[in-house]
Write a protein that holds these residues in place. Structure first.
Motif, short mmCIF file in Angstrom:
data_model
loop_
_atom_site.label_atom_id
_atom_site.label_comp_id
_atom_site.label_asym_id
_atom_site.label_seq_id
_atom_site.Cartn_x
_atom_site.Cartn_y
_atom_site.Cartn_z
N GLY B 62 0.83 -1.20 0.00
CA GLY B 62 0.00 0.00 0.00
C GLY B 62 0.86 1.25 0.00
O GLY B 62 2.08 1.17 -0.10
N ARG B 63 0.23 2.42 0.12
CA ARG B 63 0.97 3.67 0.14
C ARG B 63 1.11 4.17 1.57
O ARG B 63 0.27 3.93 2.43
N VAL B 64 2.17 4.92 1.78
CA VAL B 64 2.46 5.54 3.07
C VAL B 64 2.70 7.02 2.80
O VAL B 64 3.30 7.33 1.77
N PRO B 65 2.27 7.91 3.66
CA PRO B 65 2.51 9.33 3.41
C PRO B 65 4.00 9.66 3.51
O PRO B 65 4.69 9.12 4.38
N THR B 66 4.49 10.51 2.66
CA THR B 66 5.83 11.07 2.84
C THR B 66 5.70 12.22 3.83
O THR B 66 4.60 12.58 4.21
N PHE B 67 6.82 12.80 4.24
CA PHE B 67 6.64 13.86 5.22
C PHE B 67 6.06 15.10 4.57
O PHE B 67 5.39 15.89 5.22
N GLN B 68 6.23 15.24 3.25
CA GLN B 68 5.51 16.32 2.57
C GLN B 68 4.01 16.06 2.59
O GLN B 68 3.20 16.99 2.67
N GLY B 69 3.67 14.79 2.52
CA GLY B 69 2.26 14.43 2.62
C GLY B 69 1.69 14.82 3.97
O GLY B 69 0.62 15.43 4.06
N TYR B 70 2.45 14.49 5.03
CA TYR B 70 2.02 14.88 6.37
C TYR B 70 1.89 16.40 6.46
O TYR B 70 0.96 16.93 7.04
N ARG B 71 2.89 17.06 5.92
CA ARG B 71 2.92 18.53 5.98
C ARG B 71 1.63 19.10 5.41
O ARG B 71 0.95 19.89 6.05
N LEU B 72 1.29 18.65 4.22
CA LEU B 72 0.08 19.14 3.57
C LEU B 72 -1.15 18.80 4.41
O LEU B 72 -2.03 19.64 4.63
N TYR B 73 -1.16 17.58 4.89
CA TYR B 73 -2.28 17.12 5.72
C TYR B 73 -2.48 18.03 6.92
O TYR B 73 -3.57 18.49 7.21
N ILE B 74 -1.36 18.27 7.61
CA ILE B 74 -1.44 19.06 8.84
C ILE B 74 -1.83 20.51 8.54
O ILE B 74 -2.66 21.09 9.22
N ASP B 75 -1.20 21.07 7.50
CA ASP B 75 -1.43 22.49 7.25
C ASP B 75 -2.79 22.77 6.63
O ASP B 75 -3.38 23.81 6.89
N GLU B 76 -3.27 21.87 5.81
CA GLU B 76 -4.45 22.20 5.01
C GLU B 76 -5.65 21.29 5.24
O GLU B 76 -6.78 21.73 5.20
N LEU B 77 -5.39 20.04 5.40
CA LEU B 77 -6.50 19.09 5.30
C LEU B 77 -7.15 18.75 6.63
O LEU B 77 -8.34 18.49 6.71
N MET B 78 -6.33 18.75 7.68
CA MET B 78 -6.81 18.25 8.95
C MET B 78 -7.67 19.28 9.66
O MET B 78 -7.38 20.47 9.61
N THR B 79 -8.72 18.84 10.31
CA THR B 79 -9.50 19.75 11.15
C THR B 79 -9.61 19.15 12.54
O THR B 79 -10.49 18.34 12.79
N PRO B 80 -8.68 19.52 13.42
CA PRO B 80 -8.71 18.93 14.76
C PRO B 80 -9.97 19.38 15.47
O PRO B 80 -10.33 20.56 15.41
N PRO B 81 -10.65 18.46 16.12
CA PRO B 81 -11.85 18.82 16.86
C PRO B 81 -11.45 19.61 18.08
O PRO B 81 -10.35 19.42 18.60
N SER B 82 -12.28 20.50 18.54
CA SER B 82 -11.92 21.21 19.77
C SER B 82 -12.21 20.30 20.96
O SER B 82 -13.01 19.38 20.88
N LEU B 83 -11.53 20.60 22.04
CA LEU B 83 -11.65 19.73 23.21
C LEU B 83 -13.03 19.85 23.85
O LEU B 83 -13.64 20.91 23.82
N THR B 84 -13.47 18.78 24.42
CA THR B 84 -14.72 18.85 25.17
C THR B 84 -14.45 19.49 26.52
O THR B 84 -13.30 19.60 26.95
N ASP B 85 -15.48 19.91 27.19
CA ASP B 85 -15.30 20.52 28.50
C ASP B 85 -14.69 19.55 29.49
O ASP B 85 -13.87 19.93 30.33
N GLU B 86 -15.04 18.28 29.38
CA GLU B 86 -14.46 17.29 30.30
C GLU B 86 -12.95 17.20 30.10
O GLU B 86 -12.18 17.16 31.05
N GLU B 87 -12.54 17.17 28.84
CA GLU B 87 -11.11 17.09 28.56
C GLU B 87 -10.39 18.31 29.13
O GLU B 87 -9.33 18.20 29.74
N LYS B 88 -10.99 19.47 28.92
CA LYS B 88 -10.36 20.68 29.43
C LYS B 88 -10.24 20.63 30.94
O LYS B 88 -9.21 20.98 31.51
N GLU B 89 -11.29 20.18 31.59
CA GLU B 89 -11.24 20.09 33.04
C GLU B 89 -10.15 19.13 33.49
O GLU B 89 -9.41 19.40 34.42
N ARG B 90 -10.07 18.04 32.79
CA ARG B 90 -9.03 17.05 33.10
C ARG B 90 -7.66 17.70 33.00
O ARG B 90 -6.83 17.56 33.90
N LEU B 91 -7.42 18.41 31.92
CA LEU B 91 -6.14 19.09 31.75
C LEU B 91 -5.91 20.12 32.85
O LEU B 91 -4.82 20.20 33.41
#
Lengths: 350, 350
Positions: B62-91
């Motif tokens: 199969g295929r594996v991302p190159t680090f340029q692939g990761y770079r693009l993913y992180i900068d453009e494609l990914m949408t990290p969910p915001s933390l829930t209130d429970e997670e924030k409290e935990r932190l």
DNA sequence: ATTAGCACTCGGGGAGCAAGAGTGCTAACA
DNA sequence: TGTTAGCACTCTTGCTCCCCGAGTGCTAAT
């Protein structure tokens, strides 16, 4: 137990330590100081296996020492050479001198051991049990902000910031300082207890309730003081040695604090412990070479090396031994009856 | 660059992060949100490989991302969910509150990150560059023995024992303390320099030569104060992850201090760096997610996570982000324009 | 432009085999 | 009786061969 058998056991351990491979009868027979044939050695090795000192990974492989084999080797057969003067000087340099703070002294010892042995090293700091509180100061440093300073006779210094609800007048501060000094000066660190501080809180609160955070602060500092801290240095070295199970090593590094109880309960003098024998220190094929250093005659902390069972005991034991003595000497301000510098010749009879 | 191709790239990264195995066209085609056939995906993947975003470990894998692939993913494609209130409290719980000393705050952050991400974490302490000396005390504690206490406006406290050749009279001590206070009070930690202390030594020696060790002691303390310390926590986690080269990891753990220059030169905001791209941080398949926290508006230190390139960025980035904000808030005494507690809803637009 | 079908490639895993190392046993020997 | 040489036996290790499956690229059909 034949004399020759012992000689063969020693040879097997030496060879195994050197090569890391199971050692066969032929290899032994070719050693300089062995003058019997491979067949004879085979017979003796079979006997040693019967007695539990050697074992075979599988039929038709060489023999490997069991941990009872190592035990016998270490206790009876091995004669570690004493360090040369150069080696001692090297260690002295790495350790520090009488001006080096105790804290640093043990850290240096750990670093030296990891470097020289390429194994992990553990050290515990010197717990100033029998030292006494020599000074307590409370210093105002800002609005309702105070710094508590706690000093012991052995030279440990701890400080802590503390926020009060009201500012203290000069008299109040003086009252408090005097009260604390009267109650704590000369008290040994070991005697300090939760109850004692509870009583002080009560007494002080009667005068002014908002002083109690200060007492609590002092209490916390004294806990810090009593705390034995354990440092594991070079834990990663254990991962590059392939007779140890990686998973166990990782688990061990993560729970290194479990060691402290074990280090506590060791006796004086150098000791070698094996992972198999212990529940708390449970890396399969590992061994630990530890010793306690003393401060003015009393046991104060420990230092040691952790490695695979297949370590060069002859090399490591003198290191641990010398460092223990030297630290004891330095921490006791030169009072211990141990030669001060690198010209020891208390070599064990060969 | 097709929109579908981007979607496929994102899917490949997600799947690879999830499974750790090279991902094939079939696996992608079976995902819910993908409605094209495996053959189509194959074509697109070939194109993505051509563009340098994917690679094959070998033909017919199969295929594996190159680090340029990761770079693009992180900068453009990914949408990290915001933390829930429970997670924030935990932190929040793990981090501490406004009473927690700064030192401990960053240590707690490191511990929290290692625990939550199962990766290594790095933190640097807050260098109190722009804070000023607010108090210097010299306290006699024994025969020719003095403790120097240095306190800054930001609440850092340092102490050090100092042995003199003679005891000081009350007047001498007072003179010295006054002199030091006059010269150092209100001076910013950053301004303190070797030369400054040299001058002070000269001035003080004119009055009484044996005072100079005290000045030197203060100088050393101020160096301690300026020192940026870097803590690596959970380094052993890196050893259990098998896309990293063990040898490189060990080398890295041993020379972790090399990181500090690298952490210095990062910009504001969350950044992701890859091992390949950097000389100083040279673990092959690793990545580092870092951010700088601020204190009263100025960059004070960094915190971040180090793991294999195949880490769950979507999960980790919000953690690092939130901790940075929270530390900045706590260290600035609540002045930063960031919500104080776990009820943020500044979620990035989805 | 997309898809189905097909031939091709490559790594992984198991079977089978030969070599080598080491043993245990037996019989000869001093 | 203790030591040694010789030999048959065992077991690991490394090697090759081979098959299987997963995944691809290409071509032709839709």
């Amino acid at each position: 137990m034949d004399d020759r058998k012992l000689k063969i056991l020693a040879a097997v351990v030496d060879e195994y330590v050197r090569t890391g491979e199971p050692v066969g009868s032929k290899a032994i027979s070719q050693l300089e100081h062995i003058n019997v044939s491979a067949a004879t050695i085979r017979n003796d090795m079979a006997a040693l296996e019967q007695l539990g000192y050697l074992e075979q990974p599988h039929t038709s492989a060489g023999r490997v020492p069991t941990f009872q084999g190592y035990r016998l080797y270490i206790d009876e057969l091995m004669t570690p050479p004493s360090l040369t003067d150069e080696e001692k000087e090297r260690l002295d340099d790495m350790l520090g001198d009488s001006d080096t703070p105790e804290e640093l002294l043990v850290q240096n010892a750990a670093a030296a051991l990891t470097e020289l042995t390429q194994c992990a090293a553990v050290v515990t700091n010197a717990v100033p049990r029998f030292s006494v509180i020599s000074k307590v100061e409370v210093i105002p440093t800002g609005k309702r902000l105070y710094v508590i300073l706690l000093i012991t006779s052995s030279g440990s210094i701890k400080n802590k910031a503390c926020r009060l609800e009201f500012d203290l007048s000069h008299e109040q501060l003086e009252f408090f300082t005097r009260y604390i000094e009267e109650n704590l000066n000369g008290v040994s660190v070991d005697e300090l207890s939760e109850e004692m501080f509870d009583k002080m809180v009560a007494a002080v609160s009667a005068y002014m309730v908002s002083l109690s955070p200060l007492v609590k602060g002092i209490c916390e500092l004294s806990e810090d003081l009593r705390q034995q801290e354990l440092t594991l240095s070079g834990g990663e070295k254990l991962l590059s040695c392939d007779d140890l199970d990686k998973m166990e090593v990782v688990r061990f590094i993560e729970h290194k604090d479990d060691l402290s109880s074990m280090l506590e309960e060791t006796f004086s003098g150098i000791q070698v412990k094996f992972g198999q024998e212990s529940g708390t220190f449970a890396i399969g094929n590992s061994s630990m070479i530890v010793s306690k250093y003393r401060k003015s005659g009393r046991e104060a902390g420990s230092l040691g090396v952790i490695g695979p069972m297949r370590v060069d005991y002859k090399k490591i034991i003198p290191y641990v031994d010398y460092l223990t003595q030297r630290i004891s000497y330095l921490m006791s301000g030169g009072e211990e009856n141990i030669p001060p510098a690198a010209d020891t010749d208390s070599a064990p009879p060969d």
